[in-house]
Design an enzyme around this catalytic site. Structure first.
Site, PDB file in Angstrom:
ATOM      1  N   THR A   1       0.855  -1.192   0.000  1.00  0.00           N
ATOM      2  CA  THR A   1       0.000   0.000   0.000  1.00  0.00           C
ATOM      3  C   THR A   1       0.889   1.239   0.000  1.00  0.00           C
ATOM      4  OG1 THR A   1      -1.738   1.212   1.188  1.00  0.00           O
ATOM      5  CG2 THR A   1      -0.208  -0.061   2.536  1.00  0.00           C
TER       6      THR A   1
ATOM      7  N   HIS B   1       2.324 -11.560  14.260  1.00  0.00           N
ATOM      8  CA  HIS B   1       3.357 -12.073  15.158  1.00  0.00           C
ATOM      9  C   HIS B   1       3.101 -13.521  15.570  1.00  0.00           C
ATOM     10  CE1 HIS B   1       6.882 -11.696  17.405  1.00  0.00           C
ATOM     11  NE2 HIS B   1       6.652 -10.587  18.077  1.00  0.00           N
TER      12      HIS B   1
END
Length: 435
Positions: free
Chosen positions: A353, A406
């Site tokens: 992006t 994560h």
């Protein structure tokens, strides 16, 4: 009369919002003609007529939400354009009304008399059974009162004649619940007032219904944050080498490929190279399994008037710079013109992006679930940079950000991924050599 229903659109799309009707009541259509534009959470699609004829009835208006299988209109196959179908439907309605009126009035009157005499008999028998002439109740009401252990004298009748019916007994039995409800009502009113205080304004406001796409964007972004352990790491890139290379090759590149050489092709190539070194960022979680993808379909976030969409550049590892630039340009135009197809939005493995096109200096991009990585690009700014020989130079610098899940990507791997992207951008000739 034939029905027009919302067709099966795709496996993942079950509902949509009617954006615009392309025909109106009384219009003649042929089988296969587009009759409306349907806005889904991903793309806008046209719904075609299943039958030829005249639109006799429109059952859903623009802005209405519909699901697959819903009837949205009716087509009169024998109708004529200009309202004949409407006339025929009105005539059928008038015919039904006349048939209803033609029912013998005497039958209705006799039925009423029978019902009244039956109720009177029930009341008289209830008086005799109850032994209390001042309490008038139907046998069913007396039986229900006995079952619930209620005293008929304490039950209020809603009947104008004072006759207690079973529903009055039920209401009396729920009296305690009703009292609880009444006590809870002020609390609910207070909550409602508090809620209204947040939504009502003394000064003028404008309320606009969220588009289907905007609702989906909002929902998916919240889900991404709730369903992943999202973390963002940052780095900065010296864009000098890329800008120099573009300046040297842009005219020749455009003449040869009929497309401008932009920054996105460099970052796409750099991302593919880094994903090959750190494959967990090109994966996703399915249940208790990690699915490592052996392909490189890179999503490109494109801003449109109706919200953000992420079309996918397929097999970016097999494309050259010109192929990537052409694909990005083609998909961006289709996104702006609402011409994207479902297969152009599905199945990406990683997303880029570029908020720098709007002047963003730094941001933490949100994951495009179920992907586990997204790279955010930002504005290029000239800054004073200390060079390896301790001299200070003014360099065009860009902050880049990597948001990652994560749960399967450790911090060390995420940082090294971003460093690899930085290295490839600062030495773009490696990208050219690798193809």
């Amino acid at each position: 009369m034939k029905e027009i229903k919302v067709p099966e659109l795709a496996e993942s799309i079950t509902e949509g919002t009617i954006a615009e009707w392309l025909v109106k009541k009384g219009d003649k259509v042929e089988k296969g003609d587009p009759i409306l534009e349907l806005e889904t959470d991903k793309v806008n699609v046209e719904v075609n007529a299943d039958h030829s004829g005249v639109i006799a009835e429109v059952l859903k208006e623009a802005g209405d939400d519909v699901e697959v299988g819903d009837v949205i209109a009716k087509v009169d196959e024998n109708g004529e354009a200009g309202g004949s179908s409407e006339d025929s439907s009105e005539k059928s309605e008038q015919k039904e009304e006349s048939e209803q009126k033609s029912e013998p009035k005497e039958e209705k009157q006799e039925a009423k008399k029978e019902e009244a005499s039956k109720e009177d008999k029930e009341t008289e028998s209830s008086k005799e059974e109850g032994g209390k002439g001042d309490i008038v109740a139907t046998p069913a009401a007396r039986k229900r009162a006995r079952e619930l252990g209620l005293d008929l004298s304490e039950i209020t009748a809603r009947d104008p004649l004072g006759r207690i019916r079973p529903e009055d007994v039920e209401d009396a039995a729920k009296g305690s619940k009703s009292e609880d409800t009444k006590q809870a009502a002020p609390k609910q009113e207070k909550k409602q007032e508090t809620k209204n205080e947040k939504t009502e304004f003394e000064k003028p406001v404008e309320r606009v219904k969220m588009s289907r796409r905007r609702q989906t964007i909002a929902k998916r972004l919240v889900e991404a944050q709730q369903n992943s352990a999202m973390l963002t790491t940052f780095n900065e890139v010296d864009m000098s080498a890329v800008m120099k290379l573009r300046s040297e090759r842009k005219e020749e590149f455009q003449k040869k490929h009929d497309i401008k050489l932009g920054f996105m092709s460099f970052f796409t190539k750099a991302v593919v190279g880094a994903l090959k070194d750190f494959p967990l960022l090109n994966a996703e979680i399915q249940g208790n399994e990690i699915v490592k993808k052996k392909f490189y379909d890179i999503g490109m976030a494109v801003s449109t008037d109706e919200g953000l969409v992420v079309p996918v550049v397929r097999d970016a590892d097999r494309l050259g710079f010109a192929g990537i630039e052409k694909d990005i340009s083609r998909l961006a135009k289709k996104a702006i013109n609402k011409e994207l197809q479902l297969d152009e939005l599905q199945g990406g493995s990683f997303t880029i992006t570029n908020g720098g096109t709007f002047g963003s200096m730094l941001s933490t991009p949100i994951l495009n679930a179920p992907q586990v990585g997204i790279l955010g690009l930002h504005n290029i700014q000239k800054r004073a940079v200390v060079m390896p020989d301790d001299t200070i130079e003014v360099r065009p610098m860009m902050y880049i950000a990597l948001s990652y899940d994560h749960r399967i990507v450790d911090g060390k791997e995420a940082v090294q991924f971003l460093v690899r992207v930085k290295e490839l951008i600062e030495d773009p000739y490696d990208l050219l050599l690798e193809g």
